[in-house]
Design a protein around this motif. Sequence first.
Motif, PDB file in Angstrom:
ATOM      1  N   VAL A   1      22.663  22.368  -3.014  1.00 23.78           N
ATOM      2  CA  VAL A   1      24.053  22.312  -2.563  1.00 23.78           C
ATOM      3  C   VAL A   1      24.218  23.311  -1.423  1.00 23.78           C
ATOM      4  N   THR A   2      24.645  22.815  -0.282  1.00 21.76           N
ATOM      5  CA  THR A   2      24.836  23.665   0.888  1.00 21.76           C
ATOM      6  C   THR A   2      26.320  23.792   1.203  1.00 21.76           C
ATOM      7  N   ASN A   3      26.719  24.962   1.659  1.00 28.42           N
ATOM      8  CA  ASN A   3      28.107  25.209   2.096  1.00 28.42           C
ATOM      9  C   ASN A   3      29.143  24.702   1.085  1.00 28.42           C
ATOM     10  N   PRO A   4      29.115  25.196  -0.143  1.00 28.00           N
ATOM     11  CA  PRO A   4      30.025  24.661  -1.171  1.00 28.00           C
ATOM     12  C   PRO A   4      31.500  24.862  -0.859  1.00 28.00           C
ATOM     13  N   GLU A   5      31.839  25.837  -0.038  1.00 24.80           N
ATOM     14  CA  GLU A   5      33.250  26.076   0.273  1.00 24.80           C
ATOM     15  C   GLU A   5      33.695  25.383   1.553  1.00 24.80           C
ATOM     16  N   LYS A   6      32.853  24.528   2.106  1.00 18.29           N
ATOM     17  CA  LYS A   6      33.243  23.783   3.314  1.00 18.29           C
ATOM     18  C   LYS A   6      34.419  22.865   2.984  1.00 18.29           C
ATOM     19  N   PRO A   7      35.521  22.918   3.768  1.00 17.86           N
ATOM     20  CA  PRO A   7      36.656  22.012   3.525  1.00 17.86           C
ATOM     21  C   PRO A   7      36.273  20.575   3.880  1.00 17.86           C
ATOM     22  N   LEU A   8      36.495  19.665   2.969  1.00 16.43           N
ATOM     23  CA  LEU A   8      36.243  18.245   3.244  1.00 16.43           C
ATOM     24  C   LEU A   8      37.558  17.493   3.453  1.00 16.43           C
ATOM     25  N   TRP A   9      38.568  17.774   2.635  1.00 17.32           N
ATOM     26  CA  TRP A   9      39.932  17.286   2.871  1.00 17.32           C
ATOM     27  C   TRP A   9      40.808  18.539   3.006  1.00 17.32           C
ATOM     28  N   PRO A  10      40.860  19.135   4.194  1.00 15.68           N
ATOM     29  CA  PRO A  10      41.533  20.442   4.331  1.00 15.68           C
ATOM     30  C   PRO A  10      42.977  20.436   3.855  1.00 15.68           C
ATOM     31  N   GLU A  11      43.718  19.345   4.163  1.00 18.79           N
ATOM     32  CA  GLU A  11      45.143  19.347   3.808  1.00 18.79           C
ATOM     33  C   GLU A  11      45.358  19.276   2.303  1.00 18.79           C
ATOM     34  N   MET A  12      44.329  18.863   1.562  1.00 20.53           N
ATOM     35  CA  MET A  12      44.426  18.789   0.108  1.00 20.53           C
ATOM     36  C   MET A  12      43.758  19.982  -0.572  1.00 20.53           C
ATOM     37  N   GLY A  13      43.148  20.857   0.224  1.00 16.62           N
ATOM     38  CA  GLY A  13      42.450  21.996  -0.353  1.00 16.62           C
ATOM     39  C   GLY A  13      41.171  21.622  -1.071  1.00 16.62           C
ATOM     40  N   ILE A  14      40.587  20.477  -0.712  1.00 15.35           N
ATOM     41  CA  ILE A  14      39.383  20.001  -1.389  1.00 15.35           C
ATOM     42  C   ILE A  14      38.147  20.434  -0.606  1.00 15.35           C
ATOM     43  N   THR A  15      37.394  21.338  -1.207  1.00 18.94           N
ATOM     44  CA  THR A  15      36.132  21.798  -0.635  1.00 18.94           C
ATOM     45  C   THR A  15      34.987  20.925  -1.165  1.00 18.94           C
ATOM     46  N   LYS A  16      33.808  21.158  -0.619  1.00 18.01           N
ATOM     47  CA  LYS A  16      32.643  20.413  -1.132  1.00 18.01           C
ATOM     48  C   LYS A  16      32.425  20.700  -2.619  1.00 18.01           C
ATOM     49  N   ARG A  17      32.627  21.942  -3.032  1.00 20.86           N
ATOM     50  CA  ARG A  17      32.466  22.270  -4.452  1.00 20.86           C
ATOM     51  C   ARG A  17      33.394  21.432  -5.316  1.00 20.86           C
TER      52      ARG A  17
ATOM     53  N   ALA B   1      33.825   0.316  -2.931  1.00 21.05           N
ATOM     54  CA  ALA B   1      33.622   0.166  -4.370  1.00 21.05           C
ATOM     55  C   ALA B   1      34.861   0.582  -5.148  1.00 21.05           C
ATOM     56  N   PRO B   2      35.095  -0.039  -6.291  1.00 22.22           N
ATOM     57  CA  PRO B   2      36.096   0.525  -7.192  1.00 22.22           C
ATOM     58  C   PRO B   2      35.740   1.974  -7.500  1.00 22.22           C
ATOM     59  N   TYR B   3      36.731   2.829  -7.449  1.00 19.70           N
ATOM     60  CA  TYR B   3      36.616   4.249  -7.767  1.00 19.70           C
ATOM     61  C   TYR B   3      35.961   5.080  -6.669  1.00 19.70           C
ATOM     62  N   THR B   4      35.686   4.492  -5.497  1.00 18.27           N
ATOM     63  CA  THR B   4      35.173   5.344  -4.433  1.00 18.27           C
ATOM     64  C   THR B   4      36.283   6.196  -3.838  1.00 18.27           C
ATOM     65  N   PRO B   5      36.012   7.465  -3.534  1.00 21.55           N
ATOM     66  CA  PRO B   5      36.951   8.217  -2.702  1.00 21.55           C
ATOM     67  C   PRO B   5      37.024   7.573  -1.318  1.00 21.55           C
ATOM     68  N   ARG B   6      38.098   7.855  -0.589  1.00 21.54           N
ATOM     69  CA  ARG B   6      38.241   7.389   0.781  1.00 21.54           C
ATOM     70  C   ARG B   6      38.524   8.585   1.688  1.00 21.54           C
ATOM     71  N   ALA B   7      37.967   8.527   2.864  1.00 26.15           N
ATOM     72  CA  ALA B   7      38.157   9.607   3.841  1.00 26.15           C
ATOM     73  C   ALA B   7      39.473   9.375   4.571  1.00 26.15           C
ATOM     74  N   ARG B   8      40.544   9.478   3.822  1.00 28.64           N
ATOM     75  CA  ARG B   8      41.892   9.237   4.332  1.00 28.64           C
ATOM     76  C   ARG B   8      42.766  10.442   4.004  1.00 28.64           C
ATOM     77  N   PRO B   9      43.857  10.603   4.728  1.00 32.56           N
ATOM     78  CA  PRO B   9      44.800  11.659   4.337  1.00 32.56           C
ATOM     79  C   PRO B   9      45.216  11.472   2.873  1.00 32.56           C
ATOM     80  N   GLY B  10      45.234  12.543   2.139  1.00 28.63           N
ATOM     81  CA  GLY B  10      45.606  12.448   0.731  1.00 28.63           C
ATOM     82  C   GLY B  10      44.435  12.287  -0.199  1.00 28.63           C
ATOM     83  N   ALA B  11      43.194  12.184   0.330  1.00 26.31           N
ATOM     84  CA  ALA B  11      41.989  12.054  -0.509  1.00 26.31           C
ATOM     85  C   ALA B  11      42.139  10.930  -1.530  1.00 26.31           C
TER      86      ALA B  11
END
Length: 294
Positions: free
Chosen positions: A18-34, A232-242
């Motif tokens: 696991v690299t860069n666990p605190e990297k923001p993936l959805w910044p507006e939602m506060g979702i990091t890679k971890r 796929a059903p249950y896939t996350p989407r790279a959209r605002p709001g995660a």
Amino acid sequence: MPATLKGTITIDGQEITVTNPEKPLWPEMGITKRIYLQKLAALSPYLLSYCRNRLLTVIRYPHGVPGMSFYQKNAPQPRPEYVKTAVQDGIEYIVLHGLPELLWLGNLAALEFHPSLHYAGSSLPCEWMIDLDPSLEVEPRIMEAAALVGDVLKSLGLSSVPKTSGATGVQIIVPVQQGITFEELRKTGHFIGRYVTEKRPDLFTLERLKKHRGDKIYFDYLQHYGGKTLAAPYTPRARPGATVSTPLLWEEVARNVSPLDYHLLNIEERLNRTGDLIAMVAPQPVGEIAAKLP
């Protein structure tokens, strides 16, 4: 999943870096890679059901949403020995089997999972997925359109499950009996698509070119070919709001729920209540209907 993800973790006997666990993936939602990897693990019993043993395309966002992205069909190198692949049409696809591969992809910032509609090595569909694709970025009628298609399927004796795409559209999933062909699904889809466009020409269109659709919702019956993919059903989407592509109850469609209601921060609680709504529907006799069509 461990509370902290630094260096490596071991899942099902496999070591995952696991690299860069605190990297923001959805910044507006506060979702990091971890956080993403933790949520992906929670989704895995559901998501893997519709990705396992299929040819997988992912969409990667190395710098998170809304940064640059790319589709990845060919399996990246280097990769762990536990990541299996299959070749079709000159492309070496990843074929998921379990959580280690899913988290390995999550660490690579694969934020969306788009599996083939058939198993690796097969030419037959796993399910029938009718795609309702809005022409408008915000389409307040999408649940109305889904309900109309659901009613037509029900009138034909077919049970189905609507799901949000996680973006703007809705897909309607019909589990199918083994042996039906992609051609039979396209034939049946064309029949239903013609019916709903004639019944509601203000709402539906069969026009493939988006520039000619106006504000209508595209009834996509042509998606069913070998090698084609859908979210796929249950896939996350790279959209605002995660957002997460989420199966729905028809009662929720009638209440005009929003696709934005279901996202990585609340999907686990929902699934604990609903379970897998798709798995609750038995395979449907779509082939019998296709056989009656001219």
